[in-house]
Design a protein around this motif. Structure first.
Motif, short mmCIF file in Angstrom:
data_model
loop_
_atom_site.label_atom_id
_atom_site.label_comp_id
_atom_site.label_asym_id
_atom_site.label_seq_id
_atom_site.Cartn_x
_atom_site.Cartn_y
_atom_site.Cartn_z
N VAL A 1 4.71 2.36 11.54
CA VAL A 1 4.57 3.80 11.81
C VAL A 1 5.50 4.55 10.87
N LEU A 2 4.98 5.63 10.29
CA LEU A 2 5.77 6.45 9.37
C LEU A 2 6.96 7.03 10.13
N SER A 3 8.11 6.95 9.51
CA SER A 3 9.34 7.37 10.19
C SER A 3 10.10 8.37 9.33
N TYR A 4 10.77 9.33 10.00
CA TYR A 4 11.52 10.37 9.28
C TYR A 4 13.02 10.27 9.50
N GLY B 1 0.78 -1.23 0.00
CA GLY B 1 0.00 0.00 0.00
C GLY B 1 0.81 1.28 0.00
N ARG B 2 1.94 1.32 0.67
CA ARG B 2 2.78 2.51 0.70
C ARG B 2 4.24 2.07 0.61
N THR B 3 5.14 3.04 0.56
CA THR B 3 6.56 2.73 0.48
C THR B 3 7.03 2.15 1.81
N PHE B 4 7.29 0.86 1.80
CA PHE B 4 7.60 0.13 3.03
C PHE B 4 8.82 0.72 3.73
N SER B 5 9.81 1.15 2.96
CA SER B 5 11.05 1.63 3.57
C SER B 5 10.88 2.96 4.30
N ASN C 1 9.36 -5.99 0.93
CA ASN C 1 8.31 -5.38 1.78
C ASN C 1 7.97 -6.28 2.96
N THR C 2 8.99 -6.88 3.54
CA THR C 2 8.76 -7.88 4.58
C THR C 2 9.64 -7.62 5.80
N VAL C 3 9.03 -7.81 6.96
CA VAL C 3 9.76 -7.79 8.22
C VAL C 3 9.61 -9.16 8.87
N TYR C 4 10.68 -9.58 9.54
CA TYR C 4 10.71 -10.91 10.12
C TYR C 4 10.95 -10.83 11.63
#
Length: 127
Positions: free
Chosen positions: A99-102, A26-30, A77-80
């Motif tokens: 959570v969106l991060s800056y 849905g959004r930019t995972f990184s 797009n995966t976290v383990y």
């Protein structure tokens, strides 16, 4: 919107290992820091692990430190969450969250900091 889908849960004996995954869409995972939480029956949802957007910064609950490791593959797009030396008290539904991060150093350990949640995957550790 970010959609999160966990998988890989199951039944394992005490002392065993399990790796659960969370795929995002849905959004930019990184752009997102990720977290893992768990909830056992009758208990509050509790923090397990957090990882920054690049994976360069991680943080763990004391109860899992040294046994669990979180990693991510932004190309997939995966976290383990790799869980070793599992104990019966690790039995719970495990949730991933985003959570969106800056900044790359950012990790969030409070569940109220997260904007998006998966549906959870059950992990059961038998004694």
């Amino acid at each position: 919107q970010v959609q999160l889908v966990e998988s890989g849960g199951g039944l394992v004996q005490a002392g065993g290992s399990l790796r659960i995954s969370c795929v995002a869409s849905g959004r930019t995972f990184s752009n997102y820091a990720m977290g893992w939480f768990r909830q056992a029956p009758g208990k509050e949802r509790e923090f397990v692990a957090a990882i920054s957007w690049s994976g360069g910064n991680t943080f763990y609950a004391d109860s899992v430190k040294g046994r669990f490791t979180s990693s991510r593959d932004n190309a997939k797009n995966t976290v383990y969450l790799q869980m070793n030396s599992l104990k019966p008290e690790d039995t719970a539904v495990y949730y991933c969250a985003a959570v969106l991060s800056y900044t790359d150093s950012y990790v969030a350990i409070n569940r109220h900091q997260y904007d998006y949640w998966g549906q959870g995957t059950q992990v059961t550790v038998s004694s």
